[in-house]
Design an enzyme around this catalytic site. Sequence first.
Site, short mmCIF file in Angstrom:
data_model
loop_
_atom_site.label_atom_id
_atom_site.label_comp_id
_atom_site.label_asym_id
_atom_site.label_seq_id
_atom_site.Cartn_x
_atom_site.Cartn_y
_atom_site.Cartn_z
N HIS A 34 24.61 30.89 -16.39
CA HIS A 34 24.36 30.62 -14.97
C HIS A 34 22.95 31.03 -14.59
O HIS A 34 22.23 30.29 -13.89
CB HIS A 34 25.33 31.42 -14.07
CG HIS A 34 26.75 31.00 -14.16
ND1 HIS A 34 27.78 31.90 -14.38
CD2 HIS A 34 27.35 29.79 -14.05
CE1 HIS A 34 28.93 31.26 -14.39
NE2 HIS A 34 28.70 29.97 -14.19
N LYS A 58 43.45 30.18 -6.34
CA LYS A 58 42.93 30.57 -7.65
C LYS A 58 42.84 32.09 -7.76
O LYS A 58 42.24 32.74 -6.91
CB LYS A 58 41.54 29.94 -7.85
CG LYS A 58 40.97 30.10 -9.22
CD LYS A 58 39.66 29.32 -9.33
CE LYS A 58 39.08 29.44 -10.72
NZ LYS A 58 37.81 28.73 -10.82
N ARG A 107 27.31 21.87 -20.47
CA ARG A 107 27.31 22.46 -21.80
C ARG A 107 27.62 21.44 -22.88
O ARG A 107 27.20 21.61 -24.02
CB ARG A 107 28.34 23.59 -21.87
CG ARG A 107 28.00 24.77 -20.99
CD ARG A 107 29.16 25.70 -20.86
NE ARG A 107 30.26 24.92 -20.25
CZ ARG A 107 31.43 25.40 -19.95
NH1 ARG A 107 31.71 26.65 -20.17
NH2 ARG A 107 32.36 24.64 -19.40
N SER A 145 32.49 31.21 -17.94
CA SER A 145 33.12 32.34 -17.24
C SER A 145 34.55 32.54 -17.73
O SER A 145 35.02 33.68 -17.82
CB SER A 145 33.11 32.10 -15.73
OG SER A 145 31.81 32.20 -15.22
#
Length: 180
Positions: A34, A58, A107, A145
């Site tokens: 990040h 979440k 990614r 993460s």
Amino acid sequence: MVAVPRLEVGNLPYIRNMKIIVFPGSFDPITTGHVDIVERALPLFDKIIIGVGVNSQKKTLFDLDRRLQWLHEVFKKQDKVEIASFENLTAHFCKKVEAGYLLRGLRNASDFDYEKTISQLNSIVGDGLDTVFLISRPEFSHISSTIVREIIKGGGDASPFIPQALHIPVKTYVETHHSQ
């Protein structure tokens, strides 16, 4: 000379026509990947707003206040970076802070397929909101993460994947939660 109308967004003055981008995410926790994305975007934009999305459905490992605190610590020397939290749609948050762009890191091909669809929807919902993709550098492409959270929950050493400012607090978290 023509006076440029100033806008107030949050507690920072903005000038019309500034290139403002929002980097949304949960940042649970923020990773070195990040940080790299933000640092690479800094020369491209006048302001980067790191928007921590709040989703009551979440479950996060770290609470919102801690994540905001860590982000402030990591980017404290970057005048062009603002930290904020938001609820509901990212596109609506962008409109609120008058950002014309969204920042996303990619990614791999799976990230691209997912992010492409989301960016197209954000463009419709956000009235032309553009998404800027930065491809992760190879040394960060394996970091997420989700994986970092699993390492932390499992009592492992996440320090290679998180900014220096998080090393002690995360180590303390691991020691506290794994000594019980």
